[in-house]
Write a protein that holds these residues in place. Structure first.
Motif: not given
Length: 334
Positions: A50-60, A167-182
């Motif tokens: 994921v890019s910085v702007d993509e992560l920020l957009g999900f956060r927004d 997320r549960k079905a995929l069974q691998f980390p996704t961008v949503f794992n990075l979003l918790g702290p943000l």
């Protein structure tokens, strides 16, 4: 932009804009995107990174569709780890938050139940009889009267429930794992974040710089997403980037066994209590002091030397202030 065009961009190895990823979250909460397309998007992002702007957009998007926590407090910190390091440590970040609050600073701790350990922040807080709330008056009473408020993630981030089954079905980390702290719903001006690797440190550093907040990011070289004192660790802040050893802080090296959070929630809560009551193992106390100290340094805009910040954190525990702060917090929030 339609999801077909979004997926076409992904297949063409193009990055999405901040606005596009924000709109994706809005569309997900309106249930306008089929699960198959969400799955394709999350898989593609995980493969590419994921890019910085993509992560920020999900956060927004998550903040825009969630419940805000409006605190009438000017400056406070959240201390949090990304999770997923699979080290099963005790609740180091949560304990450090009460040490920081006991030292007279303000804290808005954002957390959830455990995903990969025995006890997450919400587990240990709930274990002590605390009732989670999103009521603004109650939240403000907590931070004003005892210096700390706890924000249970599930009460605030409405969008997460729409992607939970995927997320549960995929069974691998996704961008949503990075979003918790943000996505702390109070949007703190200060944050101490623990990450499990240096790639994440670089990503979050760029994110925080764009958000314009005061930050510290820590990573233990042996893979802990916090300062573990089991070896060297790296710290990146607004003003410096440095590798420390435990000895640099005046601490002995800890062993992984000394930091384990126990076999169940009761044992994890006992360690949490022992640290705040100043009766824990030396290694358990030291690792909390280290993490609290770097949090205090962030709050102080780097104007205090880390040795001074350690002394402030130590006084919080040794004086009984940290534990008194927790008892007051539990009384207010029960």
């Amino acid at each position: 932009m339609a999801m077909k065009e979004i997926l076409d961009k992904m297949l063409g190895h193009e990055e999405l804009t901040r606005e596009e990823t924000r709109d994706i979250i809005l569309a997900i909460t309106r249930e306008e995107i089929p699960n198959e397309q969400i799955t394709a998007l999350l898989t593609g992002l995980q493969m590419r990174g994921v890019s910085v702007d993509e992560l920020l957009g999900f956060r927004d998007g998550i903040l825009a569709t969630g419940v805000p926590a409006l605190l009438d407090c000017d400056r406070y910190i959240d201390v949090v780890g990304t999770g997923g390091d699979r080290k099963n440590t005790f609740n180091i970040s949560t304990t450090a938050c009460f040490v920081i609050a006991g030292a007279g600073y303000k804290v808005a701790k954002h957390g959830n139940y455990a995903a990969t350990s025995v006890s997450g922040a919400s587990n240990v807080i709930r274990h002590h009889g605390v009732v989670f709330t999103a009521d603004t008056d109650k939240l403000n009473r907590s931070i004003n009267e005892c210096g700390i408020v706890y924000l249970h993630a599930q009460l605030f981030a409405s969008a997460m429930k729409f992607v939970g089954p995927i997320r549960k079905a995929l069974q691998f980390p996704t961008v949503f794992n990075l979003l918790g702290p943000l996505v702390n719903p109070s949007q703190p001006q200060c944050q101490l974040l623990g990450v499990a690797n240096l790639d994440q440190m670089r990503l979050y550093s760029q994110v925080y710089q764009k958000l314009g907040i005061d930050y510290g990011i820590v990573n233990s070289i042996d893979g802990y997403d916090e300062i573990s004192l089991t070896g060297d660790f790296k710290v990146t802040t607004n003003s410096y980037e440095k590798v420390f050893s435990p000895a640099d802080l005046g601490f002995a090296n800890a062993t992984p066994e000394e930091l384990v959070g126990g076999a169940n929630e009761d044992e994890a809560a006992e360690i949490f209590d022992a640290v705040l009551q100043n009766r824990a193992l030396e290694a358990q106390k030291n690792v909390v002091l280290a993490n609290a100290a770097f949090g205090i340094q962030v709050l102080e805009k780097g104007q205090k030397d880390i040795s001074e910040c350690i002394a402030i954190a130590r006084e919080s525990i040794d004086s009984g202030s940290a534990y008194a702060t927790f008892r007051k917090f539990a009384e207010i929030n029960s």
